[in-house]
Motif scaffolding. Sequence first.
Motif, PDB file in Angstrom:
ATOM      1  N   ALA A 184     -56.737 -43.745   3.557  1.00  0.00           N
ATOM      2  CA  ALA A 184     -58.150 -43.515   3.874  1.00  0.00           C
ATOM      3  C   ALA A 184     -58.268 -43.417   5.380  1.00  0.00           C
ATOM      4  O   ALA A 184     -57.742 -44.257   6.111  1.00  0.00           O
ATOM      5  CB  ALA A 184     -59.018 -44.649   3.334  1.00  0.00           C
ATOM      6  N   ARG A 185     -58.951 -42.379   5.840  1.00  0.00           N
ATOM      7  CA  ARG A 185     -59.123 -42.212   7.279  1.00  0.00           C
ATOM      8  C   ARG A 185     -60.519 -41.677   7.571  1.00  0.00           C
ATOM      9  O   ARG A 185     -61.134 -41.023   6.727  1.00  0.00           O
ATOM     10  CB  ARG A 185     -58.073 -41.264   7.847  1.00  0.00           C
ATOM     11  CG  ARG A 185     -58.149 -39.842   7.323  1.00  0.00           C
ATOM     12  CD  ARG A 185     -56.978 -39.015   7.815  1.00  0.00           C
ATOM     13  NE  ARG A 185     -57.037 -37.642   7.318  1.00  0.00           N
ATOM     14  CZ  ARG A 185     -56.030 -36.773   7.425  1.00  0.00           C
ATOM     15  NH1 ARG A 185     -54.905 -37.156   7.986  1.00  0.00           N
ATOM     16  NH2 ARG A 185     -56.160 -35.542   6.970  1.00  0.00           N
ATOM     17  N   VAL A 186     -60.990 -41.988   8.779  1.00  0.00           N
ATOM     18  CA  VAL A 186     -62.326 -41.561   9.199  1.00  0.00           C
ATOM     19  C   VAL A 186     -62.306 -40.050   9.434  1.00  0.00           C
ATOM     20  O   VAL A 186     -61.389 -39.518  10.076  1.00  0.00           O
ATOM     21  CB  VAL A 186     -62.760 -42.313  10.472  1.00  0.00           C
ATOM     22  CG1 VAL A 186     -64.095 -41.789  10.989  1.00  0.00           C
ATOM     23  CG2 VAL A 186     -62.861 -43.807  10.190  1.00  0.00           C
ATOM     24  N   ALA A 187     -63.316 -39.367   8.932  1.00  0.00           N
ATOM     25  CA  ALA A 187     -63.322 -37.903   8.965  1.00  0.00           C
ATOM     26  C   ALA A 187     -63.315 -37.354  10.381  1.00  0.00           C
ATOM     27  O   ALA A 187     -62.591 -36.408  10.677  1.00  0.00           O
ATOM     28  CB  ALA A 187     -64.545 -37.363   8.206  1.00  0.00           C
ATOM     29  N   ASP A 188     -64.102 -37.959  11.284  1.00  0.00           N
ATOM     30  CA  ASP A 188     -64.185 -37.420  12.647  1.00  0.00           C
ATOM     31  C   ASP A 188     -63.253 -38.127  13.621  1.00  0.00           C
ATOM     32  O   ASP A 188     -63.292 -37.830  14.814  1.00  0.00           O
ATOM     33  CB  ASP A 188     -65.633 -37.497  13.158  1.00  0.00           C
ATOM     34  CG  ASP A 188     -66.185 -38.915  13.098  1.00  0.00           C
ATOM     35  OD1 ASP A 188     -67.314 -39.126  13.536  1.00  0.00           O
ATOM     36  OD2 ASP A 188     -65.455 -39.806  12.608  1.00  0.00           O
ATOM     37  N   ASP A 189     -62.437 -39.052  13.147  1.00  0.00           N
ATOM     38  CA  ASP A 189     -61.453 -39.726  14.017  1.00  0.00           C
ATOM     39  C   ASP A 189     -60.246 -40.114  13.176  1.00  0.00           C
ATOM     40  O   ASP A 189     -60.146 -41.232  12.660  1.00  0.00           O
ATOM     41  CB  ASP A 189     -62.077 -40.961  14.668  1.00  0.00           C
ATOM     42  CG  ASP A 189     -61.177 -41.527  15.763  1.00  0.00           C
ATOM     43  OD1 ASP A 189     -61.579 -42.485  16.434  1.00  0.00           O
ATOM     44  OD2 ASP A 189     -60.031 -41.021  15.935  1.00  0.00           O
ATOM     45  N   PRO A 190     -59.290 -39.196  12.966  1.00  0.00           N
ATOM     46  CA  PRO A 190     -58.164 -39.484  12.059  1.00  0.00           C
ATOM     47  C   PRO A 190     -57.269 -40.616  12.530  1.00  0.00           C
ATOM     48  O   PRO A 190     -56.437 -41.081  11.771  1.00  0.00           O
ATOM     49  CB  PRO A 190     -57.405 -38.147  12.036  1.00  0.00           C
ATOM     50  CG  PRO A 190     -57.809 -37.444  13.292  1.00  0.00           C
ATOM     51  CD  PRO A 190     -59.221 -37.857  13.554  1.00  0.00           C
ATOM     52  N   TYR A 191     -57.405 -41.083  13.799  1.00  0.00           N
ATOM     53  CA  TYR A 191     -56.589 -42.210  14.244  1.00  0.00           C
ATOM     54  C   TYR A 191     -57.033 -43.514  13.580  1.00  0.00           C
ATOM     55  O   TYR A 191     -56.298 -44.504  13.584  1.00  0.00           O
ATOM     56  CB  TYR A 191     -56.661 -42.343  15.763  1.00  0.00           C
ATOM     57  CG  TYR A 191     -55.986 -41.217  16.498  1.00  0.00           C
ATOM     58  CD1 TYR A 191     -56.687 -40.386  17.351  1.00  0.00           C
ATOM     59  CD2 TYR A 191     -54.630 -40.953  16.312  1.00  0.00           C
ATOM     60  CE1 TYR A 191     -56.074 -39.342  18.014  1.00  0.00           C
ATOM     61  CE2 TYR A 191     -54.006 -39.905  16.962  1.00  0.00           C
ATOM     62  CZ  TYR A 191     -54.729 -39.097  17.818  1.00  0.00           C
ATOM     63  OH  TYR A 191     -54.115 -38.071  18.458  1.00  0.00           O
ATOM     64  N   ILE A 192     -58.245 -43.549  13.049  1.00  0.00           N
ATOM     65  CA  ILE A 192     -58.730 -44.740  12.339  1.00  0.00           C
ATOM     66  C   ILE A 192     -58.391 -44.554  10.872  1.00  0.00           C
ATOM     67  O   ILE A 192     -59.032 -43.759  10.170  1.00  0.00           O
ATOM     68  CB  ILE A 192     -60.244 -44.917  12.555  1.00  0.00           C
ATOM     69  CG1 ILE A 192     -60.573 -44.965  14.043  1.00  0.00           C
ATOM     70  CG2 ILE A 192     -60.726 -46.171  11.859  1.00  0.00           C
ATOM     71  CD1 ILE A 192     -62.061 -44.968  14.324  1.00  0.00           C
ATOM     72  N   SER A 193     -57.365 -45.249  10.388  1.00  0.00           N
ATOM     73  CA  SER A 193     -56.911 -45.028   9.022  1.00  0.00           C
ATOM     74  C   SER A 193     -56.248 -46.296   8.485  1.00  0.00           C
ATOM     75  O   SER A 193     -55.941 -47.221   9.222  1.00  0.00           O
ATOM     76  CB  SER A 193     -55.921 -43.856   8.971  1.00  0.00           C
ATOM     77  OG  SER A 193     -54.756 -44.153   9.718  1.00  0.00           O
ATOM     78  N   THR A 194     -56.038 -46.305   7.175  1.00  0.00           N
ATOM     79  CA  THR A 194     -55.299 -47.377   6.513  1.00  0.00           C
ATOM     80  C   THR A 194     -54.605 -46.782   5.298  1.00  0.00           C
ATOM     81  O   THR A 194     -54.935 -45.669   4.868  1.00  0.00           O
ATOM     82  CB  THR A 194     -56.244 -48.529   6.116  1.00  0.00           C
ATOM     83  OG1 THR A 194     -55.465 -49.613   5.576  1.00  0.00           O
ATOM     84  CG2 THR A 194     -57.254 -48.072   5.066  1.00  0.00           C
ATOM     85  N   LYS A 195     -53.660 -47.522   4.750  1.00  0.00           N
ATOM     86  CA  LYS A 195     -52.824 -46.948   3.695  1.00  0.00           C
ATOM     87  C   LYS A 195     -52.386 -48.055   2.740  1.00  0.00           C
ATOM     88  O   LYS A 195     -52.238 -49.210   3.133  1.00  0.00           O
ATOM     89  CB  LYS A 195     -51.606 -46.255   4.332  1.00  0.00           C
ATOM     90  CG  LYS A 195     -50.706 -45.507   3.371  1.00  0.00           C
ATOM     91  CD  LYS A 195     -49.495 -44.924   4.100  1.00  0.00           C
ATOM     92  CE  LYS A 195     -49.911 -43.888   5.110  1.00  0.00           C
ATOM     93  NZ  LYS A 195     -48.732 -43.224   5.737  1.00  0.00           N
ATOM     94  N   THR A 196     -52.161 -47.696   1.480  1.00  0.00           N
ATOM     95  CA  THR A 196     -51.604 -48.608   0.493  1.00  0.00           C
ATOM     96  C   THR A 196     -50.605 -47.837  -0.365  1.00  0.00           C
ATOM     97  O   THR A 196     -50.599 -46.602  -0.363  1.00  0.00           O
ATOM     98  CB  THR A 196     -52.716 -49.227  -0.379  1.00  0.00           C
ATOM     99  OG1 THR A 196     -52.141 -50.235  -1.224  1.00  0.00           O
ATOM    100  CG2 THR A 196     -53.380 -48.181  -1.249  1.00  0.00           C
ATOM    101  N   GLN A 197     -49.763 -48.585  -1.060  1.00  0.00           N
ATOM    102  CA  GLN A 197     -48.672 -47.979  -1.838  1.00  0.00           C
ATOM    103  C   GLN A 197     -48.875 -48.220  -3.329  1.00  0.00           C
ATOM    104  O   GLN A 197     -49.436 -49.250  -3.741  1.00  0.00           O
ATOM    105  CB  GLN A 197     -47.314 -48.568  -1.404  1.00  0.00           C
ATOM    106  CG  GLN A 197     -47.016 -48.456   0.084  1.00  0.00           C
ATOM    107  CD  GLN A 197     -46.787 -47.032   0.529  1.00  0.00           C
ATOM    108  OE1 GLN A 197     -46.283 -46.214  -0.241  1.00  0.00           O
ATOM    109  NE2 GLN A 197     -47.166 -46.731   1.768  1.00  0.00           N
ATOM    110  N   GLY A 198     -48.419 -47.280  -4.126  1.00  0.00           N
ATOM    111  CA  GLY A 198     -48.434 -47.410  -5.572  1.00  0.00           C
ATOM    112  C   GLY A 198     -47.184 -46.780  -6.183  1.00  0.00           C
ATOM    113  O   GLY A 198     -46.406 -46.107  -5.493  1.00  0.00           O
ATOM    114  N   GLN A 199     -46.989 -47.017  -7.491  1.00  0.00           N
ATOM    115  CA  GLN A 199     -45.811 -46.490  -8.183  1.00  0.00           C
ATOM    116  C   GLN A 199     -46.201 -45.980  -9.565  1.00  0.00           C
ATOM    117  O   GLN A 199     -47.098 -46.535 -10.224  1.00  0.00           O
ATOM    118  CB  GLN A 199     -44.735 -47.566  -8.321  1.00  0.00           C
ATOM    119  CG  GLN A 199     -44.112 -48.008  -7.001  1.00  0.00           C
ATOM    120  CD  GLN A 199     -43.084 -49.098  -7.210  1.00  0.00           C
ATOM    121  OE1 GLN A 199     -43.176 -49.906  -8.138  1.00  0.00           O
ATOM    122  NE2 GLN A 199     -42.080 -49.131  -6.340  1.00  0.00           N
TER     123      GLN A 199
END
Length: 568
Positions: free
Chosen positions: A207-222
């Motif tokens: 998930a990342r901010v639309a107008d600032d892609p440097y603001i983001s986070t991530k999770t993993q799944g399988q």
Amino acid sequence: MSSTVSDAQKIGIALVEPDVSIEPGGIARLDVVITNRQEIPDRLLLEVEGLDIEWYNIPVPAFNLASGEQAQARINFKVARSSENRAGSYPFIVRVKAMETGESAEAQAMLFVKPFDRLEIELEPRRAVSTFFHPLHDFEVTVSNLGNVERTIELHASDPDDECAYEFDVDRVTLKPGQSETILLAARPKSLSFIGNPRLYGFSVSARVADDPYISTKTQGQIERHALISPLPALVLALIVVAATGIVLFRPSPPPPTKILAFTANPDTAQSGQTITLSWNVQGDHLRFTLQHRVGINGTPIFDMPPHTLSGNMPVIADLVKTPTTVYYTLHADGRGGTDERTVQIKVLPPPAPPKPAIQSFTADTTVVHPGDSVTLSWRARNAAHIYLDPGSIEISPFADSKTVQVPAVPGDITYTLRVYGQDANIPPAEKTLTVHVLSPDQSVAAIQSFTYSPKTVYFGSKVKLHWSVVRAVSITLSTLDGQTVATDLAPTGSLEVTINQPTTFVLTATDNTGKAVTKQLVITPEPPPMPTSGQQGIDNNTGGAQPPAAPTPSLNGGNGRPEPPPP
């Protein structure tokens, strides 16, 4: 400096910087200068109106000030780093009340709460099973905006080998501060297996901010893919085939291939010195790993501590760089089934430049003293890491804002220099100087700045207003040259109305804290009132008719051209 004075000029209030900016989770301060312009001492109370009481505190809310005395107060601000504390401008009022007289003064100010961002993303479930007849599985992706500004967030899902398909119910959502949203994600393998062992696919949801892609986070799944035929029958069939083949060919089956299923970095954009988490998932037999990174595409490879398990994660520190640079981490796996290699890219940004030190003010409670007296030096500094006071290179805590020093025991001028150093040793320090005049022991530190009267033309029997301005005196008296006391315990600045019946010399005496006095004389010589000129007719205010001619002008005294004064 912003200042406000009450209508009657009784209480003065001044804000050093009426606009205060604060980073949530940090602290800020506002300095307030309070002046008691009343003729009596009073206890002054400092208040703040218009802000949440949890956002500020006043260390010393009340002051006892003598007439004409000035004091400096401080208001501390601390806003919690919470999504409840929205970014924006918050106007407020700083008010000072006199407890004895009820006089008050106020000044307007503005608190600017800066924005900050924090995203969180959760995946439920973390692992799902895809079968031959039910390949599609729904995941719940919960995105939370824990910052203090509204953000529009974009969702993305992918796996390293692009072997799965993903579809969100909505891939763009707008969240207010503190708001969470759960979105369904449908995921399935692009290919199905009729027979074989389970296959595990690792994927990431970001998930990342639309107008600032440097603001983001991530999770993993399988996603675990199951074939149509279970492993046991397939294994029996495989054993039969292998046995038959072995009988014919007398050779063993090949080892399983070596493959890096997933190799990711979180976050993929970081500042120098920030911790980055590398995650991996590898399949194979008798594996040996190597891990290396290089700064820039043509950088020299640097070997890191390699993994020791088929899956897991480990922290690494982003290299120190002076310009934005891409760092490449490469994981290499070597086993009986061959080799595989995967590279991830991390954009490393240089740390922000440390702020320059600055001295906003450097003052003394008095600049004229006797030998050996003490002087309190006060200052306001920003971005201070080290503070020194000369002469003597006295090191002072960067959190201190004043120091009391003893001046030399000999007369003369002494110059104090304040030096403030910042975090970066390459940045020159900020400096300010202040000169204190040390008088000889027989001189008075009190000084009469002015002693005048008005109007300039004075007639016998008329009233005259005396004006004076005195500094550094503990007592002020007004008398005549012949020793008659006119007034005592005068304010440092003021005026007094007196009647002049004869030429008079007034003496203003100012005494300092050691009993030494200075005086200044003011000579007032009155004149006779002007007489009407001959031939003029007075006007009767009651009847509107002409009055009788004015009396003849009195004879001059001694022929000096000045009429004799009227009898007392």
